[in-house]
Design a protein around this motif. Structure first.
Motif, PDB file in Angstrom:
ATOM      1  N   LEU A  73      -0.829 -32.361  80.480  1.00 56.18           N
ATOM      2  CA  LEU A  73      -0.487 -30.935  80.522  1.00 56.18           C
ATOM      3  C   LEU A  73       1.017 -30.725  80.686  1.00 56.18           C
ATOM      4  O   LEU A  73       1.567 -29.735  80.201  1.00 56.18           O
ATOM      5  N   LEU A  74       1.678 -31.664  81.347  1.00 61.06           N
ATOM      6  CA  LEU A  74       3.142 -31.601  81.390  1.00 61.06           C
ATOM      7  C   LEU A  74       3.718 -31.722  79.980  1.00 61.06           C
ATOM      8  O   LEU A  74       4.688 -31.037  79.634  1.00 61.06           O
ATOM      9  N   ASP A  75       3.112 -32.585  79.187  1.00 55.63           N
ATOM     10  CA  ASP A  75       3.557 -32.725  77.796  1.00 55.63           C
ATOM     11  C   ASP A  75       3.350 -31.426  77.027  1.00 55.63           C
ATOM     12  O   ASP A  75       4.176 -31.051  76.188  1.00 55.63           O
ATOM     13  N   VAL A  76       2.232 -30.761  77.302  1.00 55.14           N
ATOM     14  CA  VAL A  76       1.986 -29.470  76.662  1.00 55.14           C
ATOM     15  C   VAL A  76       3.068 -28.470  77.057  1.00 55.14           C
ATOM     16  O   VAL A  76       3.611 -27.747  76.211  1.00 55.14           O
ATOM     17  N   CYS A  77       3.393 -28.446  78.340  1.00 54.39           N
ATOM     18  CA  CYS A  77       4.432 -27.514  78.834  1.00 54.39           C
ATOM     19  C   CYS A  77       5.785 -27.797  78.192  1.00 54.39           C
ATOM     20  O   CYS A  77       6.569 -26.871  77.952  1.00 54.39           O
ATOM     21  N   ASN A  78       6.054 -29.063  77.911  1.00 54.45           N
ATOM     22  CA  ASN A  78       7.350 -29.413  77.304  1.00 54.45           C
ATOM     23  C   ASN A  78       7.477 -28.923  75.869  1.00 54.45           C
ATOM     24  O   ASN A  78       8.571 -28.966  75.303  1.00 54.45           O
ATOM     25  N   THR A  79       6.375 -28.484  75.289  1.00 52.86           N
ATOM     26  CA  THR A  79       6.438 -27.925  73.930  1.00 52.86           C
ATOM     27  C   THR A  79       6.679 -26.420  73.947  1.00 52.86           C
ATOM     28  O   THR A  79       6.852 -25.813  72.884  1.00 52.86           O
ATOM     29  N   LEU A  80       6.687 -25.832  75.158  1.00 53.61           N
ATOM     30  CA  LEU A  80       6.828 -24.380  75.293  1.00 53.61           C
ATOM     31  C   LEU A  80       8.205 -24.013  75.806  1.00 53.61           C
ATOM     32  O   LEU A  80       8.807 -24.770  76.584  1.00 53.61           O
ATOM     33  N   PRO A  81       8.724 -22.866  75.429  1.00 52.47           N
ATOM     34  CA  PRO A  81       9.994 -22.397  75.997  1.00 52.47           C
ATOM     35  C   PRO A  81       9.782 -21.852  77.407  1.00 52.47           C
ATOM     36  O   PRO A  81       8.685 -21.392  77.746  1.00 52.47           O
ATOM     37  N   VAL A  82      10.802 -21.937  78.231  1.00 55.81           N
ATOM     38  CA  VAL A  82      10.716 -21.387  79.583  1.00 55.81           C
ATOM     39  C   VAL A  82      10.391 -19.894  79.492  1.00 55.81           C
ATOM     40  O   VAL A  82      10.972 -19.160  78.691  1.00 55.81           O
ATOM     41  N   GLY A  83       9.444 -19.453  80.315  1.00 50.77           N
ATOM     42  CA  GLY A  83       9.015 -18.068  80.296  1.00 50.77           C
ATOM     43  C   GLY A  83       7.772 -17.824  79.466  1.00 50.77           C
ATOM     44  O   GLY A  83       7.149 -16.765  79.553  1.00 50.77           O
ATOM     45  N   ALA A  84       7.362 -18.829  78.671  1.00 48.30           N
ATOM     46  CA  ALA A  84       6.195 -18.665  77.803  1.00 48.30           C
ATOM     47  C   ALA A  84       4.907 -18.667  78.619  1.00 48.30           C
ATOM     48  O   ALA A  84       4.829 -19.260  79.701  1.00 48.30           O
ATOM     49  N   GLU A  85       3.912 -17.989  78.105  1.00 54.25           N
ATOM     50  CA  GLU A  85       2.605 -17.973  78.752  1.00 54.25           C
ATOM     51  C   GLU A  85       1.846 -19.233  78.361  1.00 54.25           C
ATOM     52  O   GLU A  85       1.854 -19.652  77.196  1.00 54.25           O
ATOM     53  N   LEU A  86       1.172 -19.847  79.322  1.00 56.24           N
ATOM     54  CA  LEU A  86       0.400 -21.056  79.052  1.00 56.24           C
ATOM     55  C   LEU A  86      -0.879 -20.707  78.296  1.00 56.24           C
ATOM     56  O   LEU A  86      -1.399 -19.591  78.422  1.00 56.24           O
ATOM     57  N   PRO A  87      -1.414 -21.654  77.533  1.00 55.78           N
ATOM     58  CA  PRO A  87      -2.690 -21.414  76.841  1.00 55.78           C
ATOM     59  C   PRO A  87      -3.810 -21.153  77.844  1.00 55.78           C
ATOM     60  O   PRO A  87      -3.680 -21.455  79.043  1.00 55.78           O
TER      61      PRO A  87
END
Length: 300
Positions: A15-29
């Motif tokens: 899930l950390l890897d998933v977060c690293n694909t998102l920009p800061v401030g983005a909503e998680l899936p």
């Protein structure tokens, strides 16, 4: 370490890897989406999200979850050491395929197989990825893996490829200088073959290891990263198949010892043509044995 804790650690890092694909401030899936992405329950996902919130990686308010910062290497949780070596995992995987006659195009459950083989899911995925390079398994379009199978076509293609590689290695051995370590290895292998031939009636089952050592020695003279990678799956299939079909095992192994000795004789005489012909004969026999083994297990 409990398997449930291992799954949590792997899921958290994924899930950390998933977060690293998102920009800061983005909503998680959504939790259901994350659960499917990393192959764990929503309960485990919520445990992971709770830890992320504690570390200040995400903000969690009600149903909303937003990324506060990009995860770093320090956020990751160390994974336990494997309890099963690579060689043992290979044997367990092939044994499972053969024992249950797993047909081609069977979906593979990483979670279930990881429990069956007593390995961490990430290690099983790495193992499957290594087999996928040779078409033995494949990724499914919507995620996961499937077994493409030990089919007759696979065995024939692998045998033909093996012939090309080993004939090249045989030629290089014949051209090796007199001080090359291969000559001492072949001398030692000659003694081991002669010793096993004398006790073949009781110890014929030991041939598989000797066969593997013989072919590893021949191929060791070739310094080619692509050949080395290919030899892994060739060794895995060809040297394991001796365990499949026990029909006339002693006679087959006695004949194979003689074929090895013919190759060694020709190489020590620096007779490249004779060595290559002896190798062709031996590999034809090995190919036939493999195909018969597949038929014996209804996999051909």
């Amino acid at each position: 370490m409990a398997r449930s804790d291992t799954r949590f650690r792997e899921a958290f890092n994924s899930l950390l890897d998933v977060c690293n694909t998102l920009p800061v401030g983005a909503e998680l899936p959504a939790e259901a989406v994350m659960s499917g992405a990393v192959g764990v329950s929503r309960t485990v996902v919520r445990r992971c999200l709770t830890r992320m919130a504690e570390l200040g990686i995400i903000a969690w308010e009600g149903r909303g979850k937003h990324l506060l910062r990009a995860p770093t290497a320090d956020d990751r949780i160390a994974l336990p050491e494997t309890t099963v070596g690579r060689d043992q995992l290979e044997k367990r995987f092939l044994g499972w395929v053969l024992q249950f006659d797993v047909p081609a195009d069977t979906p593979l459950s990483v979670a279930e197989l990881a429990r069956t083989f007593d390995v961490a899911p990430h290690e099983l995925k790495e193992f499957l990825a290594s087999l996928s390079r040779f078409g033995l398994v494949a990724r499914r379009p919507r995620g996961g893996w499937m077994l493409r199978g030990f089919t007759r076509e696979f065995a024939i293609e692998l045998s033909d490829f093996r012939l090309i590689l080993e004939l090249d290695a045989i030629a290089k051995v014949a051209e090796a200088p007199v001080d090359h370590p291969i000559w001492q290895r072949l001398a030692n292998l000659r003694l081991e073959h002669e010793a096993l031939a004398r006790r073949i009636t009781t110890d014929f089952h030991e041939f598989s290891k000797l066969d593997e050592a013989f072919h590893q020695a021949i191929n060791s003279v070739v310094r080619n990263r692509f050949m080395e990678e290919s030899q892994k799956v060739i060794s895995l299939i060809f040297h394991y198949h001796y365990m499949w079909d026990k029909t006339h095992e002693m006679d087959r192994n006695r004949a194979a010892i003689n074929e090895h000795m013919a190759i060694i004789d020709a190489l020590e005489a620096r007779d490249t043509a004779r060595a290559c012909e002896a190798a062709r004969q031996h590999l034809r026999t090995s190919k036939s044995t493999l195909l018969l083994s597949l038929r014996h297990h209804a996999l051909g």
